[in-house]
Design a protein around this motif. Sequence first.
Motif, PDB file in Angstrom:
ATOM      1  N   GLY A 135       0.816  -1.204   0.000  1.00  9.02           N
ATOM      2  CA  GLY A 135       0.000   0.000   0.000  1.00  9.02           C
ATOM      3  C   GLY A 135       0.850   1.254   0.000  1.00  9.02           C
ATOM      4  O   GLY A 135       1.913   1.302  -0.612  1.00  9.02           O
ATOM      5  N   SER A 136       0.404   2.267   0.717  1.00 12.64           N
ATOM      6  CA  SER A 136       1.142   3.530   0.795  1.00 12.64           C
ATOM      7  C   SER A 136       0.496   4.420   1.843  1.00 12.64           C
ATOM      8  O   SER A 136      -0.726   4.364   2.047  1.00 12.64           O
ATOM      9  CB  SER A 136       1.131   4.258  -0.558  1.00 12.64           C
ATOM     10  OG  SER A 136       1.630   5.581  -0.433  1.00 12.64           O
ATOM     11  N   SER A 152      -6.335   4.010  -5.180  1.00 13.95           N
ATOM     12  CA  SER A 152      -5.879   2.634  -5.376  1.00 13.95           C
ATOM     13  C   SER A 152      -5.289   2.054  -4.093  1.00 13.95           C
ATOM     14  O   SER A 152      -5.516   0.894  -3.751  1.00 13.95           O
ATOM     15  CB  SER A 152      -4.868   2.550  -6.519  1.00 13.95           C
ATOM     16  OG  SER A 152      -3.634   3.167  -6.189  1.00 13.95           O
ATOM     17  N   LYS A 153      -4.527   2.872  -3.361  1.00 12.37           N
ATOM     18  CA  LYS A 153      -3.881   2.368  -2.151  1.00 12.37           C
ATOM     19  C   LYS A 153      -4.879   2.247  -0.992  1.00 12.37           C
ATOM     20  O   LYS A 153      -4.799   1.312  -0.189  1.00 12.37           O
ATOM     21  CB  LYS A 153      -2.705   3.261  -1.777  1.00 12.37           C
ATOM     22  CG  LYS A 153      -1.581   3.268  -2.824  1.00 12.37           C
ATOM     23  CD  LYS A 153      -1.054   1.874  -3.104  1.00 12.37           C
ATOM     24  CE  LYS A 153       0.131   1.881  -4.042  1.00 12.37           C
ATOM     25  NZ  LYS A 153       0.707   0.535  -4.292  1.00 12.37           N
ATOM     26  N   ALA A 154      -5.811   3.182  -0.893  1.00 15.49           N
ATOM     27  CA  ALA A 154      -6.881   3.035   0.099  1.00 15.49           C
ATOM     28  C   ALA A 154      -7.747   1.829  -0.246  1.00 15.49           C
ATOM     29  O   ALA A 154      -8.211   1.105   0.642  1.00 15.49           O
ATOM     30  CB  ALA A 154      -7.720   4.303   0.159  1.00 15.49           C
ATOM     31  N   GLY A 155      -7.958   1.615  -1.531  1.00 15.63           N
ATOM     32  CA  GLY A 155      -8.728   0.458  -1.976  1.00 15.63           C
ATOM     33  C   GLY A 155      -8.074  -0.857  -1.593  1.00 15.63           C
ATOM     34  O   GLY A 155      -8.765  -1.828  -1.239  1.00 15.63           O
ATOM     35  N   LEU A 156      -6.746  -0.909  -1.630  1.00 20.19           N
ATOM     36  CA  LEU A 156      -6.043  -2.126  -1.225  1.00 20.19           C
ATOM     37  C   LEU A 156      -6.338  -2.469   0.229  1.00 20.19           C
ATOM     38  O   LEU A 156      -6.498  -3.638   0.586  1.00 20.19           O
ATOM     39  CB  LEU A 156      -4.533  -1.951  -1.405  1.00 20.19           C
ATOM     40  CG  LEU A 156      -3.974  -2.030  -2.818  1.00 20.19           C
ATOM     41  CD1 LEU A 156      -2.478  -1.742  -2.790  1.00 20.19           C
ATOM     42  CD2 LEU A 156      -4.242  -3.389  -3.450  1.00 20.19           C
ATOM     43  N   ARG A 157      -6.409  -1.437   1.075  1.00 27.09           N
ATOM     44  CA  ARG A 157      -6.692  -1.667   2.493  1.00 27.09           C
ATOM     45  C   ARG A 157      -8.050  -2.331   2.679  1.00 27.09           C
ATOM     46  O   ARG A 157      -8.171  -3.352   3.363  1.00 27.09           O
ATOM     47  CB  ARG A 157      -6.649  -0.333   3.244  1.00 27.09           C
ATOM     48  CG  ARG A 157      -7.025  -0.452   4.711  1.00 27.09           C
ATOM     49  CD  ARG A 157      -6.833   0.886   5.437  1.00 27.09           C
ATOM     50  NE  ARG A 157      -7.627   1.956   4.844  1.00 27.09           N
ATOM     51  CZ  ARG A 157      -7.122   3.063   4.304  1.00 27.09           C
ATOM     52  NH1 ARG A 157      -5.816   3.259   4.253  1.00 27.09           N
ATOM     53  NH2 ARG A 157      -7.916   3.990   3.806  1.00 27.09           N
ATOM     54  N   GLY A 158      -9.083  -1.769   2.047  1.00 32.17           N
ATOM     55  CA  GLY A 158     -10.415  -2.347   2.163  1.00 32.17           C
ATOM     56  C   GLY A 158     -10.500  -3.714   1.521  1.00 32.17           C
ATOM     57  O   GLY A 158     -11.130  -4.634   2.057  1.00 32.17           O
ATOM     58  N   MET A 159      -9.856  -3.852   0.368  1.00 34.98           N
ATOM     59  CA  MET A 159      -9.881  -5.122  -0.348  1.00 34.98           C
ATOM     60  C   MET A 159      -9.192  -6.219   0.456  1.00 34.98           C
ATOM     61  O   MET A 159      -9.686  -7.352   0.551  1.00 34.98           O
ATOM     62  CB  MET A 159      -9.192  -4.947  -1.706  1.00 34.98           C
ATOM     63  CG  MET A 159      -9.263  -6.150  -2.603  1.00 34.98           C
ATOM     64  SD  MET A 159      -8.618  -5.757  -4.256  1.00 34.98           S
ATOM     65  CE  MET A 159      -6.858  -5.832  -3.962  1.00 34.98           C
ATOM     66  N   ALA A 160      -8.052  -5.894   1.068  1.00 34.07           N
ATOM     67  CA  ALA A 160      -7.313  -6.886   1.850  1.00 34.07           C
ATOM     68  C   ALA A 160      -8.142  -7.410   3.014  1.00 34.07           C
ATOM     69  O   ALA A 160      -8.103  -8.604   3.333  1.00 34.07           O
ATOM     70  CB  ALA A 160      -6.015  -6.274   2.365  1.00 34.07           C
ATOM     71  N   VAL A 177       1.298  -3.760   3.812  1.00 34.55           N
ATOM     72  CA  VAL A 177       2.401  -2.939   4.288  1.00 34.55           C
ATOM     73  C   VAL A 177       2.258  -1.585   3.601  1.00 34.55           C
ATOM     74  O   VAL A 177       2.014  -1.511   2.402  1.00 34.55           O
ATOM     75  CB  VAL A 177       3.770  -3.579   3.989  1.00 34.55           C
ATOM     76  CG1 VAL A 177       4.028  -3.731   2.502  1.00 34.55           C
ATOM     77  CG2 VAL A 177       4.896  -2.780   4.637  1.00 34.55           C
ATOM     78  N   ALA A 178       2.348  -0.506   4.381  1.00 29.39           N
ATOM     79  CA  ALA A 178       2.136   0.839   3.836  1.00 29.39           C
ATOM     80  C   ALA A 178       3.403   1.670   4.009  1.00 29.39           C
ATOM     81  O   ALA A 178       3.622   2.260   5.072  1.00 29.39           O
ATOM     82  CB  ALA A 178       0.950   1.513   4.515  1.00 29.39           C
ATOM     83  N   PRO A 179       4.244   1.717   2.998  1.00 28.32           N
ATOM     84  CA  PRO A 179       5.484   2.491   3.105  1.00 28.32           C
ATOM     85  C   PRO A 179       5.224   3.994   3.071  1.00 28.32           C
ATOM     86  O   PRO A 179       4.293   4.469   2.416  1.00 28.32           O
ATOM     87  CB  PRO A 179       6.279   2.074   1.861  1.00 28.32           C
ATOM     88  CG  PRO A 179       5.591   0.854   1.327  1.00 28.32           C
ATOM     89  CD  PRO A 179       4.162   0.988   1.725  1.00 28.32           C
ATOM     90  N   PHE A 239       0.007  -2.038   7.991  1.00 29.55           N
ATOM     91  CA  PHE A 239       1.226  -1.873   8.780  1.00 29.55           C
ATOM     92  C   PHE A 239       2.032  -0.718   8.187  1.00 29.55           C
ATOM     93  O   PHE A 239       2.652  -0.845   7.138  1.00 29.55           O
ATOM     94  CB  PHE A 239       2.022  -3.183   8.726  1.00 29.55           C
ATOM     95  CG  PHE A 239       3.264  -3.240   9.556  1.00 29.55           C
ATOM     96  CD1 PHE A 239       3.514  -2.331  10.565  1.00 29.55           C
ATOM     97  CD2 PHE A 239       4.192  -4.248   9.344  1.00 29.55           C
ATOM     98  CE1 PHE A 239       4.660  -2.399  11.330  1.00 29.55           C
ATOM     99  CE2 PHE A 239       5.342  -4.340  10.101  1.00 29.55           C
ATOM    100  CZ  PHE A 239       5.581  -3.406  11.100  1.00 29.55           C
ATOM    101  N   PHE A 240       2.005   0.436   8.867  1.00 28.33           N
ATOM    102  CA  PHE A 240       2.711   1.615   8.373  1.00 28.33           C
ATOM    103  C   PHE A 240       4.200   1.518   8.697  1.00 28.33           C
ATOM    104  O   PHE A 240       4.584   1.281   9.846  1.00 28.33           O
ATOM    105  CB  PHE A 240       2.137   2.887   9.003  1.00 28.33           C
ATOM    106  CG  PHE A 240       0.743   3.207   8.528  1.00 28.33           C
ATOM    107  CD1 PHE A 240       0.533   3.751   7.272  1.00 28.33           C
ATOM    108  CD2 PHE A 240      -0.352   2.949   9.339  1.00 28.33           C
ATOM    109  CE1 PHE A 240      -0.748   4.037   6.826  1.00 28.33           C
ATOM    110  CE2 PHE A 240      -1.641   3.236   8.903  1.00 28.33           C
ATOM    111  CZ  PHE A 240      -1.836   3.779   7.635  1.00 28.33           C
ATOM    112  N   VAL A 241       5.014   1.707   7.663  1.00 32.06           N
ATOM    113  CA  VAL A 241       6.470   1.729   7.822  1.00 32.06           C
ATOM    114  C   VAL A 241       6.917   3.048   7.213  1.00 32.06           C
ATOM    115  O   VAL A 241       7.319   3.135   6.052  1.00 32.06           O
ATOM    116  CB  VAL A 241       7.131   0.524   7.122  1.00 32.06           C
ATOM    117  CG1 VAL A 241       8.618   0.457   7.452  1.00 32.06           C
ATOM    118  CG2 VAL A 241       6.447  -0.778   7.533  1.00 32.06           C
ATOM    119  N   ASP A 242       6.792   4.115   8.013  1.00 33.62           N
ATOM    120  CA  ASP A 242       6.822   5.461   7.436  1.00 33.62           C
ATOM    121  C   ASP A 242       7.528   6.508   8.287  1.00 33.62           C
ATOM    122  O   ASP A 242       7.367   7.711   8.058  1.00 33.62           O
ATOM    123  CB  ASP A 242       5.384   5.926   7.178  1.00 33.62           C
ATOM    124  CG  ASP A 242       4.565   6.071   8.471  1.00 33.62           C
ATOM    125  OD1 ASP A 242       5.072   5.671   9.538  1.00 33.62           O
ATOM    126  OD2 ASP A 242       3.433   6.582   8.412  1.00 33.62           O
TER     127      ASP A 242
END
Length: 257
Positions: A135-136, A152-160, A177-179, A239-242
């Motif tokens: 993600g991001s 797209s990246k917010a969509g990945l969160r809901g989709m996952a 994982v959200a870099p 999981f934010f890695v930021d």
Amino acid sequence: MKLAGKKALITGGNSGIGLATAQLFIKEGAEVAITGRDQKTLDEAVKLLGPKAKAYRADVTDSAARKDLFAKIAKDFGHLDIVFANAGIAGQTKTGSTDEAVFENIIRINLTGAFFTVEAAVPLLNDGASIIFNGSVIGTLGQPGYAAYAASKAGLRGMARSIAGDLAPRNIRVNVVAPGATETPIWSRNERSAEEAGELAKRIASTIPLGRFGKVEELAKAILFLASDDSSYVNAVEFFVDGGSVGTPFGGPAFRG
């Protein structure tokens, strides 16, 4: 070794975070399949990764190419224990001046392509496998000019989270994982001069609480955690890695008195 005997697929594994993750997975005992669209960088990646890696040139948005890819992976690997759906693109889509095709292409690659990568992988997954989407922080933070990328990246969160529910009966964990800002080759793939890119990087770093960009090796370690049994009770999380960008957005050097 944390991944001894495991078999992993990493899309977009020929550079940046994907390549660093492939290196770490192999160091931890895994066999790794990587995909990408550029044969030259795939060849370079396999040379770097060694005999425990195999590369496949494939476009995850092309259904025929995807079918061929997973037929080859089934033949070469038999099964999978880890899928890191990493392939994706950035791109500006400023409100009021965005071409529809540009917007749709970002969604198609980052979101639709990620879903159908997992869809195609499911028959090969062992029970207890781990799926990780890349993600991001932009899926949470509101960055001007990046509507499609953010969507797209917010969509990945809901989709996952939905996929995690679907696959829970098989004990397959699904996480994101959200870099945050990370030192990858993407910073040299734009129209900015080296000086402009350097100044932009400094400005961004000044807003990050830890005061710097992340390194691909740091992201790879977080992904290894989600892929391994170390995270055996971690499921359906982002999981934010930021460096703290999301948790404390005004904690960077630029905001300090």
